[in-house]
Motif scaffolding. Structure first.
Motif, PDB file in Angstrom:
ATOM      1  N   LYS A   1      -8.266   2.904  -2.128  1.00 15.79           N
ATOM      2  CA  LYS A   1      -7.914   2.019  -1.465  1.00 15.79           C
ATOM      3  C   LYS A   1      -8.657   0.479  -2.690  1.00 15.79           C
ATOM      4  CE  LYS A   1      -6.044   1.231   1.487  1.00 15.79           C
ATOM      5  NZ  LYS A   1      -5.222   0.841   3.378  1.00 15.79           N
TER       6      LYS A   1
ATOM      7  N   TRP B   1       0.592  -1.778  -0.258  1.00 16.60           N
ATOM      8  CA  TRP B   1      -0.091  -0.118   0.026  1.00 16.60           C
ATOM      9  C   TRP B   1       0.727   0.998  -0.103  1.00 16.60           C
ATOM     10  CZ3 TRP B   1      -4.570  -0.225  -1.754  1.00 16.60           C
ATOM     11  CH2 TRP B   1      -5.691  -1.097  -1.366  1.00 16.60           C
TER      12      TRP B   1
ATOM     13  N   THR C   1       1.952   2.898  -3.851  1.00 18.54           N
ATOM     14  CA  THR C   1      -0.066   3.023  -4.162  1.00 18.54           C
ATOM     15  C   THR C   1      -0.167   4.603  -3.613  1.00 18.54           C
ATOM     16  OG1 THR C   1      -1.478   2.641  -2.642  1.00 18.54           O
ATOM     17  CG2 THR C   1      -0.565   1.372  -3.846  1.00 18.54           C
TER      18      THR C   1
END
Length: 484
Positions: free
Chosen positions: A174, A133, A136
């Motif tokens: 997300k 994550w 990103t």
């Protein structure tokens, strides 16, 4: 109200107005994927791109704006201000199953603009790694993200086969975003960009909107009405590809209409650039430049680009031929926003060149250095040095003949042999027809020494093998972070 209160109110109103006048400009940065040099209306009158033409012809067309040979390296340069060989992303692109990514120690343009109190949003294709994550977009300075992590997705199903496995690749922040299944991605991205434009108060906030479209990367797909614009082109691949360009043009026109309607244009800088040259084997055209996407030739590295502003440019409606490289956007846009770049960047603040046509501060640049491919290219003044094989499509490719049914007939691989070095004068020979390596040994030696100096700072390519843990079957059929 007393005279003193009236005076206080007048001073306060004046300070508010002054603050508004000093507000940093809105920045809209649009990237077209795999757009060929000859695939825009200001280079080729047969291309139907009225919205882009209007912006380009009323702004500044950048005719010596260089990018990287493929997607990931250009995006890393654009957002960091460093050459790909300084961030480890000089080799190929980041495929979905590979845990490669843009290292966290690099501060992105979005993060720098956040420090300057910009509202930052991204819509489109990331392609800088997603196995964790932290790699990103919403962890790299963007307030929101809608789009894809990887590349080469189907334009309607949003499933990518960019790997031994295939999976759904579309996110809103997300969350996996299934609501757009079946919708053409250019339309989805334009709608989201317009929503963002409508959500920001242009008088009170400064917007950084980064829109790297999927278009016009393969697969070659477009709604039929756009393909029909080019019904005179008999070659199916080229006809569809041209339709994709016109669909992109319409999407950008819708975005600029929204910017106008909401009052952004009085304090806006809009940048348009391709990320690399067009792939001639998928319908694109770079004529008269040599080569294709994924090559070190001009056709792979010279990007169609322009800058538009209604108020911020002192000189407009002309073609700027000053040397510019994609790494320059980082310090240039940061300067426009009122910020300052960290020392050591490869990029140079080129705002005077763009704003008023001043001579470029750049006299050289690195096309790329790829120790895995064992090739490299640099530009010093008018001269370009290529070391090793430049790529796979090494010829000159006119737009396909309308009477040819098979596009590949005109995109045959041209092997240049085992030449170790090639030298070209790009000013006098922009189409790279005449190798001067044997005729100008002193110039050749000088550029070889330059190249060796550049190589001393190379960061090894970060190109790990595919990881089976990335398989979408572990993430409900989606490409997802969480496996590195």
């Amino acid at each position: 109200m007393t005279g003193r209160n009236i005076l206080f109110l007048a001073v306060w109103l004046q300070s508010v107005l002054h603050a508004q006048l000093r507000r940093p400009p809105h920045i809209v940065l649009i990237v077209a994927d795999d757009l060929g040099w000859n695939d825009v209306g200001w280079h080729n009158s047969q291309m139907y791109t009225p919205n882009l033409n209007k912006l380009a012809q009323n702004g500044v067309i950048l005719n010596s704006s260089y990018v990287q040979p493929v997607c990931t390296p250009t995006r890393s340069s654009l957002l960091t201000g460093y050459y790909p060989y300084h961030v480890g992303l000089q080799h190929n692109v980041l495929h979905s199953s590979r845990p490669g990514h843009l290292y966290k120690n690099f501060t992105l343009l979005s993060q720098k603009l956040k420090e300057l109190e910009y509202v930052t949003h991204m819509v489109g294709k990331w392609h800088l790694g997603f196995c964790n994550w932290n790699y990103t977009p919403t962890y790299r300075g963007f307030d929101s993200f809608l789009g894809m992590y990887s590349g080469a997705e189907d334009y309607y199903t949003h499933v990518t086969g960019y790997s031994p496995h295939s999976g759904y690749d579309f996110r809103f922040n997300k969350s996996v975003y299934y609501e757009v299944k079946g919708e053409y991605s250019a339309n989805v991205f334009a709608r989201r960009a317009i929503d963002i434009i409508n959500s920001v108060n242009p008088k009170k906030e400064s917007l950084f909107l980064y829109v790297p479209f999927q278009s016009v990367h393969e697969p070659v797909q477009v709604p039929k009405k756009y393909e029909d614009i080019y019904s005179h082109i008999q070659n199916k691949t080229r006809r569809t590809y041209c339709g994709m360009v016109s669909a992109l043009d319409e999407a950008i026109g819708n975005i600029t209409d929204a910017l106008t309607h909401r009052g952004y244009m009085d304090n806006l800088l809009l940048i348009f650039t391709s990320d690399n040259g067009g792939p001639v084997n998928h319908g694109a055209n770079n004529w008269p430049l040599r080569g294709s996407k994924n090559t070190l030739w001009e056709g792979g590295t010279k990007g169609a680009a322009f800058v538009y502003s209604k108020t911020l440019l002192k000189k407009t409606k002309y073609v700027n031929t000053e040397m510019f490289h994609v790494v320059d956007w980082f310090p240039t846009l940061l300067s426009v926003a009122g910020g300052r770049s960290d020392p050591g960047l490869d990029g140079i603040d080129q705002w005077p060149t763009i704003q008023s046509g001043a001579p470029s501060k750049r006299s050289n640049f690195v096309y790329n250095i790829d120790e895995i491919m064992k090739n490299a290219a640099i530009r010093v003044g008018d001269y370009k040095l290529i070391e090793g094989k430049p790529g796979t499509h090494n010829g000159w490719y006119p737009a396909p003949n309308n009477h040819r049914k098979h596009f590949r007939n005109q995109t045959t691989f041209h092997d240049i042999g085992a030449l170790e070095y090639q030298l070209f004068n790009i000013k006098s020979d922009p189409t790279e027809h005449f190798n001067l390596a044997k005729k100008l040994p002193d110039v050749l030696k000088k550029l070889q020494l330059y190249l060796q100096e550049f190589k001393k700072t190379l960061v090894p390519a970060f190109y790990p093998p595919g990881d089976p843990k990335s398989n979408p079957k572990y993430y409900n059929g989606t490409w997802s972070p969480g496996w590195c």
